[in-house]
Design a protein around this motif. Structure first.
Motif, PDB file in Angstrom:
ATOM      1  N   UNK C 442      52.365  45.154  44.729  1.00  0.00           N
ATOM      2  CA  UNK C 442      53.319  44.362  45.507  1.00  0.00           C
ATOM      3  C   UNK C 442      53.750  43.133  44.732  1.00  0.00           C
ATOM      4  N   UNK C 443      52.760  42.468  44.157  1.00  0.00           N
ATOM      5  CA  UNK C 443      53.072  41.251  43.439  1.00  0.00           C
ATOM      6  C   UNK C 443      54.003  41.569  42.261  1.00  0.00           C
ATOM      7  N   UNK C 444      53.784  42.698  41.629  1.00  0.00           N
ATOM      8  CA  UNK C 444      54.645  43.095  40.512  1.00  0.00           C
ATOM      9  C   UNK C 444      56.051  43.374  40.981  1.00  0.00           C
ATOM     10  N   UNK C 445      56.150  44.046  42.133  1.00  0.00           N
ATOM     11  CA  UNK C 445      57.489  44.310  42.663  1.00  0.00           C
ATOM     12  C   UNK C 445      58.182  42.997  42.971  1.00  0.00           C
ATOM     13  N   UNK C 470      40.590  40.769  38.591  1.00  0.00           N
ATOM     14  CA  UNK C 470      41.101  41.615  37.517  1.00  0.00           C
ATOM     15  C   UNK C 470      42.612  41.770  37.602  1.00  0.00           C
ATOM     16  N   UNK C 471      43.119  41.935  38.834  1.00  0.00           N
ATOM     17  CA  UNK C 471      44.568  42.061  38.990  1.00  0.00           C
ATOM     18  C   UNK C 471      45.246  40.738  38.689  1.00  0.00           C
ATOM     19  N   UNK C 472      44.578  39.676  39.127  1.00  0.00           N
ATOM     20  CA  UNK C 472      45.088  38.335  38.848  1.00  0.00           C
ATOM     21  C   UNK C 472      45.361  38.160  37.356  1.00  0.00           C
ATOM     22  N   UNK C 473      44.424  38.584  36.565  1.00  0.00           N
ATOM     23  CA  UNK C 473      44.583  38.450  35.111  1.00  0.00           C
ATOM     24  C   UNK C 473      45.781  39.245  34.622  1.00  0.00           C
ATOM     25  N   UNK C 474      45.927  40.443  35.162  1.00  0.00           N
ATOM     26  CA  UNK C 474      47.059  41.268  34.732  1.00  0.00           C
ATOM     27  C   UNK C 474      48.378  40.583  35.038  1.00  0.00           C
ATOM     28  N   UNK C 475      48.477  40.031  36.266  1.00  0.00           N
ATOM     29  CA  UNK C 475      49.738  39.419  36.666  1.00  0.00           C
ATOM     30  C   UNK C 475      50.032  38.197  35.799  1.00  0.00           C
ATOM     31  N   UNK C 480      53.255  35.449  31.564  1.00  0.00           N
ATOM     32  CA  UNK C 480      53.373  34.776  30.267  1.00  0.00           C
ATOM     33  C   UNK C 480      54.119  35.651  29.281  1.00  0.00           C
ATOM     34  N   UNK C 481      53.866  36.952  29.375  1.00  0.00           N
ATOM     35  CA  UNK C 481      54.572  37.882  28.493  1.00  0.00           C
ATOM     36  C   UNK C 481      56.070  37.811  28.704  1.00  0.00           C
ATOM     37  N   UNK C 482      56.484  37.811  29.963  1.00  0.00           N
ATOM     38  CA  UNK C 482      57.905  37.775  30.280  1.00  0.00           C
ATOM     39  C   UNK C 482      58.545  36.481  29.792  1.00  0.00           C
ATOM     40  N   UNK C 483      57.740  35.429  29.912  1.00  0.00           N
ATOM     41  CA  UNK C 483      58.273  34.145  29.473  1.00  0.00           C
ATOM     42  C   UNK C 483      58.565  34.175  27.972  1.00  0.00           C
ATOM     43  N   UNK C 484      57.617  34.717  27.265  1.00  0.00           N
ATOM     44  CA  UNK C 484      57.795  34.802  25.821  1.00  0.00           C
ATOM     45  C   UNK C 484      59.006  35.661  25.481  1.00  0.00           C
TER      46      UNK C 484
END
Ligand code: ATP
Ligand code: ATP
Ligand code: MG
Ligand code: MG
Lengths: 307, 259, 570, 522
Positions: C442-445, C470-475, C480-484
């Motif tokens: 959901x958070x990803x969507x 664990x999911x928190x870390x993924x998000x 940060x990835x998207x920001x980069x």
């Protein structure tokens, strides 16, 4: 709080006035000259006709009649029935007791029975719930007059347990009360059971169990109160419905009551009586709503803070 | 249970749309010589006081009966929704006015309301629909208003605002459909209630006029003959009960789907 | 970041006193047993365990929730169960009270309470155990008290049910209990309703009701999850006190940092199986199972940020917002530049969300100005579920967002799939409704939707606090990835300092609507100038900030923290 | 068509009580004022009249011991019985009679039934305490028959003085019973008047009534009333539904007591003035094209006789010759319709003329229909369809029935009208009784026939029964000849009773009378 009560009363007065006005207009829109309907299929002399018109002020313009009526109501005078030859207040007063008795007893029975049923059947084995909810559906879908006749046929005519007619004693109240209470009970039970089932899944219920509380204890002391708010709302709404269901029951069991009074009054264009009944039910509505509001506050402390 | 409900509803719908497929008779073929015959091979569910075939009349009665139930509910839903939305979205003044009106209607006794409508408009199916709709619409209005108020503040509406969606679109796309959902559930149950209400009005002589084979009217006419010919009243009664039951069962199902 | 976190966890171990006894770890692969086993396996203990269960299996129709779990809790011992959401922690705990519900099928090699075999207990006997021998603090602290009754009544209920005190003494006992769990003004509080109490007070009242009859064992299921850092610290301190008083504790959490503070033994669960079981030192220090390692990895810490600041995308000047005489935001100013992240921290009610809503134009400030291009700004809400229209499928959600962003109709499906890929989902979720997605999905969507109109700024209001570690870390990695990749700027709101530290370039610390401190993230996290910031940092469990910067030791706040949270050190 | 119970009778037992279930109730107990005929039933036990009418239409003394009619037929002089007192102690005398008669015509009373039956009343004069003189403006032959009804029951002047409100709830008379309490929607209770000693000669005994206590219970619902009787909860009921008559008769404990009512039969009144029925041929085709006799026979299981004249065989002046005057004749009916131009048929089989369907608008008051008249109407509708008529029930409630009736906005209307005297025909057919916007008359057939009107006026002027009968016969014959009305059935009072109940008699208007009734203690 005071402000809230004042606004409440203000809007209540508005509702009363609106109810009176709407019905007054509607009644005068209905076809048929009041005099003609009053005289019905009898032959009267012109003098009698003139007398009737003069007595009830039927020759006045509608607006004047309306203003006169409002004025009188404000002075606490509901007027004189066209048909019954008595003041509306006393005509209604005489019928109010039996109606309240029937309505009150029915609501009480409905509340007690449905609470018990809901508590016993909520979150039980599927077949118990299925059975009870199907019975409830049947209960809702049988017209009241039909229930009444069936009850009479079985319990009065065949078994002779209860009298068919009359208003004397508790025995005469049993069958009418069942007839009126049946649909209310089934609706209430359904709603309460659903509410209970939701509540019983709440964490605080589990908490209560972890303290060593028994299942029944949890249902009674914790869960029940949580379904009271919607229950009270529904009961408030059902009060109106009960009054409606009572007409047929009053007729079938030959009971006195407002329903019968209304039916004859509307049929006979006995406007003062109809207006009296309208006022009565509007007041009832307003009172019930205020009571419901107060009950909300008593039941749910969270609502107390909110204005 | 559910299969049965769906099957029964299908049957009733068929009866309403094409009664001729289910019975060869005509509903108002009165024959004084064949009056009050019990169920038999000739007359599956017996005949009524006019010697008309009860089964045929029940089949032909499906359309007007359902019409009363569905019509009243549909009308009430439409009017109620419009009022509820108006109250919730139209600002304080409009809200006050609409809700007071709704309260006024609610404060009138249901019977009186029905009687008034019917004395103004006369008895008959359409007017019964009208009467029932008039006293159920306020409940819908209240529900829709309350629902809309909640939804107006719901996270997804705020999300839609911050997404940059226009006001009109938010109302039609998000507020209305969501406000409508609990209403649909209530409405399915109300269809049954309306049917019963129509029957009760028939009992008071305010329903459809003869020889319309409307179930409620049949039920109430049959009560006079109950002691000698139970089938006249019982079978229409069973038809009403089963229909209400089926609609409710299906409605419940729908409710669970939505929830 | 992973290595960082693991390192911190290891360091932290140095101070955990190991009082547990090593035991043969993993029972996961044992076949299901239906016969009773003798308690021989536990006989190496000196004392009788308060509860002991071996080879526990619990299944619900369609779910085999617990598979062969064994555990024992001894008096004065704290056993912690950690594991991801749905791994069977709560179900295991409920079994110890006989409260798995009618639908559950429970089998166990042995289930004993104070050495008495409880597997055949009738309901009546279980009731005498619940609350009297074992107290249970439910997972959902905020809703575990009956909202319609004063909390005093709830506490009294336990006493009444077990006739633990004469009737007339009960009110006094309630006050004592409230005092014992550190509730100020207990006389007043006892008469208040849960909604009148803060989360911390509610949690304390709940604990008071669980310990009212002096149970041998207190089970605390996620006792701090719903609470903000400062309150969390208070509750942990309270539990530590109980333990010191000799009470056995069974602590359930998904947060290793919380567990590390208290546990003597740690059991790690995954999919209903105990994958690792040992002393706290063993588990945290030398995790054997990859899953335990990944849990340790997931603890967020300061990230290594090397972003390039662009032009200003948000400029807020002297924002003031008052609700009914209560000032929620009081003169807040800040600036956010393209490609950068501004972290906003502060305790609950400090005005973080209000600030965000002002930026988004959902609220009008009473005073002050916001300069922002709203068409270029999107949001990710704290609670993604309620931010989706429940009737909409993922396809429609994204479609609508793309429509707003001006993507032509025929390209929308393609873009939707691209977006989903960007957030690490595939097109199989397209036709699902939000209710049918997991929290992480959901958070990803929600993030995908925010990205759809190609914004330059994304406001993230508590985007990960609802997720497990664990999911928190993924998000966070995703953001940060998207920001980069895309150069978006984030206004990042969270009360979780570790998270904020991990993602932010700059930080704004709010207290009662006022910005008490702002500036470079690293600067603030390592050398907070304002006492409030110091307090916030001190309350973080595990105290890893002093590990990150040993120079902080000298600060008074630090000292207090040691005393409060880990009194057993030494 | 005859009266009393045929159960073997013992000697009447004194005491006991009887509960009688009735289907309607008066809104107002004062029979002088009330428009409802059921008021007569409720007040007969307490009110005596000046004269009594027997089954054959002969007048007997009651509270008046004798009377004289002046030669011009305009003055009636009554000698009153002595020693009569009202149950409230007031003595009965000439002044009391005058007060009563004046009360009926006083506009303030708003009399809707009695005053109409009083015709051209002018005044009453007290000649001496035992003699009263009643004067009319014109000769009015039905006066004595009207005087015999309960609507002219003599009430205590003391009670009358209390005004309409008190009268609506309680009336006081000289009768064999005294009202205890009248409870609307529930019923009325009476106790015996122990001093009663002035029964009319037509009664079966003299002195006080046998029953100690009498109660009427209002039980509107047919099934409930019947159930209450069959289950032994009450002793007798009014209006046994025809469908249940066989069932009741089959019950060894119960019996049916029948009494044909006098006055206007249950008739259908075609609108002679406008619409399809303005054409005599169409009216006649409707009457002859439907087998009314068979329909009535079948639907009422033989309990009601088919009617052939406007008035019932029990009415003074009934003409037996009408019974052969017309009969079911579908071919004849078809011919008549063809002649009248309704020769084409449309797709549904209805006759048409110039593309217009032969439609009959019938405002049918379902809410007030008794005796399964709705079922009958539906049957007639179906039969009429065979003859090519499209009978349409018009939706009406009691409130909008009246305006439609007044405006003549209908093709067919149905009602029955009980009245012991042949003068009922004047109600039904006098031109002055055609409803107008400000006047409701019973000539709903709107039959505007000067010749008939003349006969009716002549009948008013003559006091010779034979002469009157001849005039009424002409009216009945002409009504049939022109098919101005459609006779349907003769209303028969069907009283269901336990066999323990004996000697319920009927007054001429077919209301049960309980003065002679007694309950055997078997
Ligand atoms: N009453 C129940 N009926 C059916 N399944 C259940 C029930 N209770 C729990 N489960 C299932 O059992 C599994 C374990 O649930 P449990 O509540 O123990 O997880 P948990 O480890 O406590 O997770 P969380 O961290 O989210 O609280 C889950 O898959 C859950 O869906
Ligand atoms: N619409 C509103 N009406 C009244 N008060 C409000 C409203 N919105 C927020 N507040 C109040 O403003 C203050 C700040 O609220 P805000 O939601 O900004 O806090 P927060 O920092 O986001 O807290 P949390 O961490 O709990 O989300 C709170 O005291 C809150 O009760
Ligand atoms: Mg859990
Ligand atoms: Mg917030």
């Amino acid at each position: 709080m005071i402000r809230r009560i004042l606004t409440r009363l203000g809007t209540s007065v508005l509702v009363l006035w609106g109810a009176v006005t709407v019905s007054f207009t509607a009644l005068h829109l209905t076809p048929g000259n009041v005099v003609d309907v009053l005289i019905g299929s009898s032959i009267v002399t012109p003098e009698v006709r003139a007398q009737i018109i003069a007595d009830y002020g039927l020759d006045e313009p509608l607006f004047v009649q309306y203003a006169t009526y409002l004025g009188r109501v404000l002075r606490g005078d509901l007027g004189q029935s066209y048909q019954l030859h008595e003041p509306v207040a006393s005509a209604i007063g005489a019928q109010l007791g039996p109606s309240l008795q029937l309505a009150g007893a029915s609501l009480l029975v409905a509340v007690v029975v449905s609470t018990t049923l809901a508590i016993l059947t909520a979150r039980r084995r599927p077949w118990i719930r299925g059975l009870s909810s199907n019975l409830e559906l049947i209960g809702v879908s049988i017209p009241t007059f039909w229930t009444a006749i069936l009850l009479l046929t079985i319990f009065s005519f065949q078994l002779g347990w209860f009298p068919a007619v009359g208003a004397d004693g508790l025995a005469a109240l049993v069958l009418p009360v069942i007839a009126v209470a049946l649909p209310i009970t089934t609706m209430l039970t359904q709603m309460m059971r659903e509410g209970l089932e939701l509540t019983l899944e709440q964490p605080f219920v589990l908490t209560a169990r972890t303290r060593g509380m028994s299942d029944l204890g949890v249902r009674l002391r914790h869960a029940l109160r949580h379904v009271l708010v919607p229950t009270v709302t529904l009961i408030g709404w059902l009060v109106g419905l009960t009054v409606g269901a009572m007409v047929a029951v009053e007729q079938i069991f030959s009971r006195q009551g407002i329903g019968q009074l209304t039916l004859t009054a509307v049929g006979g264009k006995d406007l003062p009586v109809v207006m009296g009944v309208v006022l009565l039910t509007a007041v009832l509505y307003v009172v019930v709503n205020i009571v419901v509001d107060v009950l909300y506050l008593l039941i749910d402390p969270r609502l107390r803070g909110a204005t | 249970m559910r299969i049965f409900a769906v099957a029964f509803l299908a049957l009733v719908t068929l009866a309403a749309l094409a009664p001729g497929l289910l019975t060869g008779g005509t509903p108002d073929a009165a024959d004084a010589l064949a009056a009050l015959q019990g169920p038999s091979a000739d007359h599956l569910l017996g005949t009524d006081a006019n010697g008309r075939d009860v089964f045929t009349r029940i089949v032909y009665g499906a359309a007007p009966s359902l019409l009363a139930g569905l019509g009243a509910t549909a009308l009430a839903v439409v009017v109620g929704t419009a009022l509820g939305l108006l109250a919730a979205l139209g600002g304080r003044v409009v809200d006050e006015i609409v809700m007071r009106l709704v309260e006024i209607v609610l404060s009138l006794p249901t019977l009186l309301l029905a009687l008034l409508v019917i004395t103004v408009t006369g008895p008959g199916t359409v007017n019964v629909i009208f009467a029932i709709a008039l006293y159920t619409a306020p409940s819908y209005a209240r529900l829709v208003r309350a629902q809309t108020m909640v939804i107006r503040n719901a996270g997804f509406v705020e999300a839609a605002v911050s997404l940059g969606l226009g006001r009109g679109r938010i109302v039609t796309r998000h507020v209305l459909p969501n406000a409508f959902e609990p209403l649909v559930v209530l409405a399915t149950i109300e269809v049954g209630t309306a049917l019963v209400a129509a029957a009760s009005l028939s009992y008071l002589g305010l329903g459809p006029q003869p020889p319309a084979p409307e179930w409620g009217a049949m039920l109430s006419a049959g009560r006079d003959y109950f002691s000698v010919a139970w089938w006249i009243a019982v079978f229409p009664g069973v038809a009403i009960t089963l229909t209400v039951l089926s609609i409710t069962v299906v409605g419940r199902r729908l409710q669970r789907r939505i929830a | 970041m992973g290595g960082d976190a693991l390192g911190r966890a290891r360091l932290l171990l140095g101070r955990v006193v190991d009082r547990g006894v090593p035991r043969g770890g993993d029972h996961a692969d044992r076949p299901v047993h239906h016969r009773r086993r003798t308690p021989a396996a536990a006989e190496d203990r000196v004392s009788t365990p308060v509860v002991e269960v071996t080879d526990l299996h619990v299944s619900f129709p369609g779910v085999h929730a617990v598979r062969g779990v064994s555990l024992a809790v001894h008096p004065g011992e704290c056993v912690a169960v950690v594991g991801e959401s749905g791994s069977g922690k709560s179900v295991t705990a409920r079994t110890l009270l006989g409260l798995t519900g009618e639908e559950a099928t429970v089998t166990a090699g042995r289930l004993a309470i104070e050495g008495v075999d409880a597997s055949g207990f009738p309901e009546r006997q279980w009731r005498s155990i619940r609350g009297r021998k074992i107290g249970y603090v439910l997972q959902d602290a905020l809703v575990s008290l009956d909202s319609l009754r004063p909390v005093g009544k709830e506490i009294a209920e336990t006493l009444k049910l077990h006739r633990a005190a004469p009737r007339h003494e009960i009110p006094g006992r309630v006050i004592d209990l409230l005092t014992e769990v550190g509730v100020p003004e207990p006389e007043v509080r006892a008469k208040q309703y849960p909604h009148e109490l803060s989360g911390g007070l509610r949690q304390r009242a709940l604990i008071a009701s669980a310990i009212a009859c002096g149970p041998r064992l207190l089970i605390a299921d996620e006792p701090t999850t719903a609470l903000d850092v400062t309150v969390q610290a208070q509750i942990l301190r309270l539990l530590a006190e109980r333990k010191r008083a000799g009470q056995a504790l069974l602590l359930i959490s998904h947060d290793l940092a919380v567990v590390a503070e208290l546990a003597d033994r740690i059991l790690v669960m995954k999919d209903g199986v105990v994958v690792e079981d040992g002393t706290a030192a063993q588990v945290l220090g030398a995790p054997g199972h990859p899953y335990t390692k990944s849990l340790l990895d997931a603890i967020p810490g300061p990230g290594s940020r090397n972003t390039v600041a662009g032009d200003v995308v948000i400029r807020a000047e002297g924002l003031v917002k008052t609700f009914k005489g209560r000032t929620a935001v009081d003169g807040v100013s800040f600036e956010l530049r393209a490609g950068q992240t501004l972290g906003v921290v502060g305790e609950s009610g400090s005005g973080k969300t209000t600030t965000a809503r002002l930026v988004l134009g959902l609220l009008q400030p009473d005073r002050g100005t916001v300069e922002v291009d709203r068409r270029q700004t999107q949001v990710v809400y704290q609670d993604p579920l309620s931010s989706f229209d429940p009737r909409f499928s993922v396809r429609r959600i994204l479609d609508e967002a793309l429509e707003v962003g001006g993507t032509p109709r025929r390209e929308r499906v393609k873009r939707s799939v691209e977006l989903l890929e960007q957030v690490g989902l595939d097109d199989s979720v397209l036709d699902r409704r939000p209710l049918k997605l997991s929290g992480g999905q959901r958070q990803r969507v929600a993030i995908a939707r925010a990205l759809a109109p190609r914004p330059r700024v994304i406001v993230c209001d508590e985007p990960v606090s609802a997720l497990d570690v664990s999911i928190q870390a993924q998000v966070l990695d995703l953001l940060t990835g998207l920001q980069a990749e895309l150069g978006v700027a984030y206004l990042f709101i969270s009360h979780h300092l570790g998270v904020v530290h991990h993602v932010s370039d700059h930080v704004l610390v709010l207290k009662d609507g006022r910005a008490v401190e702002s500036g470079d993230a690293h600067q603030i996290f390592t050398a907070p100038a304002d006492p409030y910031t110091q307090e916030l940092l001190a309350a973080v469990p595990g105290g890893h900030y002093d590990q990150a910067d040993p120079s902080r030791r000298a600060l008074p706040g630090r000292e207090q923290h040691h005393r409060l949270v880990r009194p057993q050190v030494g | 068509a005859c009266g009393e119970t045929s159960v073997p009778q013992g000697s009447p037992a004194k005491g006991g009580s009887l509960v009688f279930g009735v289907n309607t109730e008066p809104l107002n107990l004062d029979p002088h004022a009330s428009p409802q005929d059921v008021t007569g039933l409720f007040t007969r036990p307490v009110l005596d009249s000046l004269v009594a009418l027997d089954d054959k239409g002969d007048i007997h003394p009651w509270l008046a011991s004798s009377w004289e009619i002046s030669d011009d037929g305009r003055t009636y002089t009554f000698k009153l019985r002595t020693g009569v007192t009202f149950s409230d102690g007031t003595p009965f005398d000439a002044a009391a009679v005058k007060t009563n008669l004046d009360h009926i015509v006083d506009p303030a009373t708003k009399s809707q039934l009695a005053a109409a039956a009083f015709g051209p009343y002018e005044k009453s004069t007290v000649v001496d305490p035992q003699t009263v003189e009643v004067a009319f403006k014109e000769p009015y032959s039905p006066f004595l028959a009207a005087l015999a009804t309960a609507y002219f029951g003599i009430q205590s002047p003391k009670q009358l003085a209390l005004g309409p409100e008190a009268l609506a709830k309680k009336v006081v008379g000289t009768g064999p019973f005294v009202i205890d309490a009248f409870t609307p929607h529930q019923g009325i209770t009476y106790h015996r008047n122990p001093d009663y000693d002035w029964a009319p000669p037509i009664a079966r005994h003299t002195g006080p009534a046998y029953l100690e206590r009498l109660e009427f219970k209002v039980i509107v619902e047919d099934a409930v009333r019947l159930g209450a009787l069959t289950s032994g909860q009450i002793d007798a009921i009014a209006s046994v539904p025809p469908v249940n008559v066989t069932q009741v008769e089959a019950n060894p404990k119960l019996t049916i007591i029948r009494k044909q009512a006098p006055g206007g039969n249950y008739n259908y009144y075609p609108n002679n003035e406008k619409g399809v029925f303005a054409d005599q041929r169409v009216r006649q085709a409707f009457r002859d094209g439907i087998d009314f006799a068979t329909v009535v026979e079948k639907l009422y299981f033989g309990t009601f006789d088919p009617a052939f004249s406007a008035i019932s065989p029990e009415t003074a002046g009934y003409d037996k010759a009408t019974e052969t005057q017309w009969r079911y004749d579908p071919e004849g009916a078809a011919r008549l319709l063809d002649e009248a131009g309704w020769s084409a048929r449309d797709a549904e089989g209805y006759r048409t003329k110039d593309g217009r369907r032969l439609t009959v608008k019938w405002p049918f008051l379902k809410a007030l229909a008794r005796e399964q008249r709705g079922t009958l109407a539906e049957q007639v509708q179906a039969e009429a369809k065979k003859a090519g008529f499209d009978v349409r029930f018009v939706d009406v409630t009691p409130a909008d029935f009246t305006p439609k009736a007044l405006a003549g906005d209908y093709d067919l209307i149905d009602f029955s009208w009980q009245r012991a005297d042949g003068d009922a025909l004047r109600n039904l057919f006098a031109i002055s009784n055609i409803p107008r916007p400000d006047f409701f008359g019973q000539n709903l057939a709107r039959w505007n026939d000067a010749e008939v009107d003349g006969w009716l006026t002549d009948a008013l002027r003559t006091t010779d029964p034979a002469e009157r009968a001849a005039l009424y016969a002409k009216v009945q014959q002409k009504a049939n000849a022109e098919a101005s009305i459609i006779p349907v059935y003769v209303f028969t009072y069907l009283l269901g009773a336990s066999k323990n109940v004996q000697d319920i008699t009927f007054e001429p208007q077919a209301f049960p009378v309980f003065y002679d009734a007694w309950v055997s203690q078997a």
